[in-house]
Design an enzyme around this catalytic site. Structure first.
Site, short mmCIF file in Angstrom:
data_model
loop_
_atom_site.label_atom_id
_atom_site.label_comp_id
_atom_site.label_asym_id
_atom_site.label_seq_id
_atom_site.Cartn_x
_atom_site.Cartn_y
_atom_site.Cartn_z
N HIS A 203 -8.95 -9.08 0.67
CA HIS A 203 -8.21 -7.94 1.22
C HIS A 203 -9.05 -6.98 2.03
O HIS A 203 -8.53 -6.12 2.71
CB HIS A 203 -7.51 -7.15 0.11
CG HIS A 203 -8.43 -6.24 -0.66
ND1 HIS A 203 -9.20 -6.69 -1.69
CD2 HIS A 203 -8.71 -4.93 -0.53
CE1 HIS A 203 -9.91 -5.69 -2.18
NE2 HIS A 203 -9.64 -4.61 -1.48
C1 UD1 Z 1 -7.13 0.00 0.41
C2 UD1 Z 1 -8.47 0.73 0.35
C3 UD1 Z 1 -9.52 -0.19 -0.24
C4 UD1 Z 1 -9.08 -0.74 -1.58
C5 UD1 Z 1 -7.71 -1.36 -1.46
C6 UD1 Z 1 -7.25 -1.68 -2.86
C7 UD1 Z 1 -8.87 2.41 2.10
C8 UD1 Z 1 -9.60 2.70 3.35
N1 UD1 Z 1 -8.92 1.13 1.67
O1 UD1 Z 1 -7.28 -1.11 1.29
O2 UD1 Z 1 -10.70 0.57 -0.47
O3 UD1 Z 1 -10.00 -1.72 -1.99
O4 UD1 Z 1 -6.79 -0.43 -0.88
O5 UD1 Z 1 -6.21 -2.58 -2.89
O6 UD1 Z 1 -8.28 3.28 1.53
N2 UD1 Z 1 0.31 -2.96 3.05
C9 UD1 Z 1 1.49 -3.50 2.66
N3 UD1 Z 1 2.07 -3.02 1.51
C10 UD1 Z 1 1.53 -2.03 0.76
C11 UD1 Z 1 0.33 -1.47 1.19
C12 UD1 Z 1 -0.29 -1.95 2.34
O7 UD1 Z 1 2.03 -4.40 3.29
O8 UD1 Z 1 2.09 -1.65 -0.28
C13 UD1 Z 1 -0.33 -3.51 4.27
C14 UD1 Z 1 -0.06 -2.70 5.53
O9 UD1 Z 1 0.08 -3.59 6.60
C15 UD1 Z 1 -1.33 -1.90 5.71
C16 UD1 Z 1 -2.39 -2.85 5.16
O10 UD1 Z 1 -1.74 -3.51 4.09
O11 UD1 Z 1 -1.56 -1.55 7.04
C17 UD1 Z 1 -3.64 -2.15 4.68
O12 UD1 Z 1 -3.34 -1.18 3.70
P1 UD1 Z 1 -4.33 0.07 3.43
O13 UD1 Z 1 -3.86 0.85 2.26
O14 UD1 Z 1 -4.57 0.81 4.68
O15 UD1 Z 1 -5.70 -0.62 3.09
P2 UD1 Z 1 -6.05 -1.78 2.04
O16 UD1 Z 1 -6.60 -2.93 2.81
O17 UD1 Z 1 -4.91 -2.01 1.12
N1 UDP Z 2 -5.10 -6.90 -9.15
C1 UDP Z 2 -3.81 -7.09 -9.62
N2 UDP Z 2 -3.01 -7.99 -8.98
C2 UDP Z 2 -3.42 -8.72 -7.91
C3 UDP Z 2 -4.75 -8.51 -7.43
C4 UDP Z 2 -5.56 -7.58 -8.07
O1 UDP Z 2 -3.40 -6.47 -10.60
O2 UDP Z 2 -2.64 -9.51 -7.39
C5 UDP Z 2 -5.95 -5.92 -9.84
C6 UDP Z 2 -7.27 -6.50 -10.31
O3 UDP Z 2 -7.12 -7.13 -11.56
C7 UDP Z 2 -8.14 -5.25 -10.38
C8 UDP Z 2 -7.62 -4.42 -9.22
O4 UDP Z 2 -6.32 -4.92 -8.92
O5 UDP Z 2 -7.91 -4.54 -11.58
C9 UDP Z 2 -8.51 -4.58 -8.03
O6 UDP Z 2 -7.93 -3.98 -6.94
P1 UDP Z 2 -8.18 -4.41 -5.43
O7 UDP Z 2 -8.80 -5.76 -5.39
O8 UDP Z 2 -6.91 -4.21 -4.72
O9 UDP Z 2 -9.17 -3.28 -4.91
P2 UDP Z 2 -10.73 -2.96 -5.07
O10 UDP Z 2 -11.11 -3.08 -6.51
O11 UDP Z 2 -11.46 -3.88 -4.16
O12 UDP Z 2 -10.83 -1.56 -4.56
#
Ligand code: UD1
Ligand code: UDP
Length: 357
Positions: A203
């Site tokens: 991601h």
């Molecule tokens: C964000 C965080 C990252 C974290 C991750 C956890 C920032 C800069 N990044 O990354 O540090 O590891 O969350 O999961 O804050 N989208 C959906 N549905 C949702 C949410 C997002 O479809 O419910 C899609 C949208 O197209 C969006 C893209 O995901 O543009 C990215 O979402 P965003 O929250 O900006 O960043 P993450 O990659 O999720």
């Molecule tokens: N996680 C979850 N469902 C999923 C993928 C991840 O519950 O389908 C949980 C995972 O077990 C961990 C957390 O989400 O507890 C990690 O989040 P993510 O990978 O989105 O973000 P990061 O830790 O890189 O910020």
């Protein structure tokens, strides 16, 4: 004491569940939870509130997705309003997302003390939005809750030594508390057999937004007689079922939508190896004694690499493949306790009360 907890992204719901449970029932303590709406799809948000018994948000900003500046700016305006209305004694922020940054900035402008959970982590890569977010949150925080010894050292190197509390990792608390409650039905759902698959999540923007890196990742893992569950990515855009995108699923690879926390725990515990770019998933692999291969060039969780349980391989297909082969070949003999004693949440609640502004 009134604590305002700011959450918005998936890992923050899991971390906040732990601290919220520790705060609940303490005399004179009240928590208001504010959800920025950064993650909003039901399987990226609601499922965690239900499954982990997280308090219903007092305020939901519904900010949604967008460019960093726009998303963070909208959060900032909404959080300022919520803080002015609810007048918390503490603002509690988690990790390193844009919701963390907005929470810390809004509170600092209003002179409300900030407590940062997961302080002190560094990748030393300022091109990562998360690195900027966590550096700013640490500079603004009054109280810094640090999961690891490395984190304490990182802060000291930046001159931050006051009000630094090494608590252990709240995600370890979660793993101990919820670990045994996860059944194994998620394996059936993903179509995999315990011990015979590699769980993969992707991601991070540095991978998903770079066609060369994403191309390298998608060419691997090859099934090699094992089933592979490509676990849920944070951004459902990347995790969408390939049929929905009109693409065929590569042979031996099952692409699945994001799953609930308990289902993810089950998929992690029973995997032969984990392949990921997630911070939380790297640690959870370690908690459950599953070798991990990390598709990044650096990690904040360096101790898992030093202990031999995690390998950094970047995003090039041949390096990923070699990493997975090594991970499947065997586990290190030692598994040191790196992330505390499972009481990080209690320690955070204690410190908030002790240092009550
Ligand atoms: C964000 C965080 C990252 C974290 C991750 C956890 C920032 C800069 N990044 O990354 O540090 O590891 O969350 O999961 O804050 N989208 C959906 N549905 C949702 C949410 C997002 O479809 O419910 C899609 C949208 O197209 C969006 C893209 O995901 O543009 C990215 O979402 P965003 O929250 O900006 O960043 P993450 O990659 O999720
Ligand atoms: N996680 C979850 N469902 C999923 C993928 C991840 O519950 O389908 C949980 C995972 O077990 C961990 C957390 O989400 O507890 C990690 O989040 P993510 O990978 O989105 O973000 P990061 O830790 O890189 O910020």
């Amino acid at each position: 004491m009134h604590v305002m907890t700011i959450v918005g992204a998936r890992p923050q719901f899991i971390k906040a569940a732990v601290v919220s449970r520790a705060l609940r029932g303490r005399p004179g303590v009240r928590e208001s939870l504010v959800h920025t709406g950064q993650h909003y799809d039901p399987n990226m948000s609601d499922v965690f509130f239900t499954e982990l018994d997280i308090p219903h948000p007092a305020v939901h900003l519904g900010v949604g997705s967008g460019a960093h500046g726009k998303q963070t700016g909208e959060m900032l305006a909404g959080l300022e309003k919520a803080m002015l209305e609810l007048k918390p004694d503490w603002v509690l922020v988690y990790g390193d997302t844009n919701s963390t940054l907005a929470g810390a900035l809004a509170a600092s402008k209003l002179h409300i003390p900030i407590a940062h959970v997961e302080a002190g982590l560094r990748s030393f890569n300022r091109r990562m939005p998360e690195e900027v977010n966590r550096v700013v949150a640490d500079v603004l925080a009054t109280l810094l809750f640090v999961p690891t010894e490395t984190g304490v050292r990182n802060l000291a190197a930046e001159g931050i030594t006051k009000n630094v509390v090494r608590t252990g990792d709240v995600m370890y608390d979660a793993a101990l508390y919820y670990g045994d409650r996860a059944g194994d039905k998620a394996l059936q759902g993903a179509g995999v057999t315990a011990g015979r698959y590699v769980l993969c999540t992707v991601h991070r923007a540095e991978n998903t937004d770079d066609p060369v890196r994403l191309g390298g990742i998608l060419r691997r893992p090859r099934p090699r007689g094992r089933e592979a569950a490509r676990g849920a990515a944070a951004a459902p855009a990347h995790a969408q079922h390939p049929q929905q995108q009109g693409r065929a699923e590569p042979a031996g690879v099952r692409v699945i939508d994001p799953v609930s926390y308990l289902d993810m725990v089950a998929l992690e515990r029973h995997a032969a190896a984990v392949l990921t770019d997630s911070g939380g998933v790297q640690k959870e692999a370690y908690f459950y004694g599953v070798p991990c291969v990390t598709m990044r060039d650096e990690t904040e969780w360096t101790e898992t690499v030093e202990a031999g349980w995690n390998a950094l391989v970047g995003a090039e297909a041949s390096r990923i493949e070699r990493g997975v082969e090594r991970a499947l070949a065997g586990k290190p003999a030692a598994h040191p306790a790196l992330y505390g004693d499972g009481h990080a949440g209690e320690q955070i609640a204690d410190a908030l009360q002790r240092q009550r502004p």
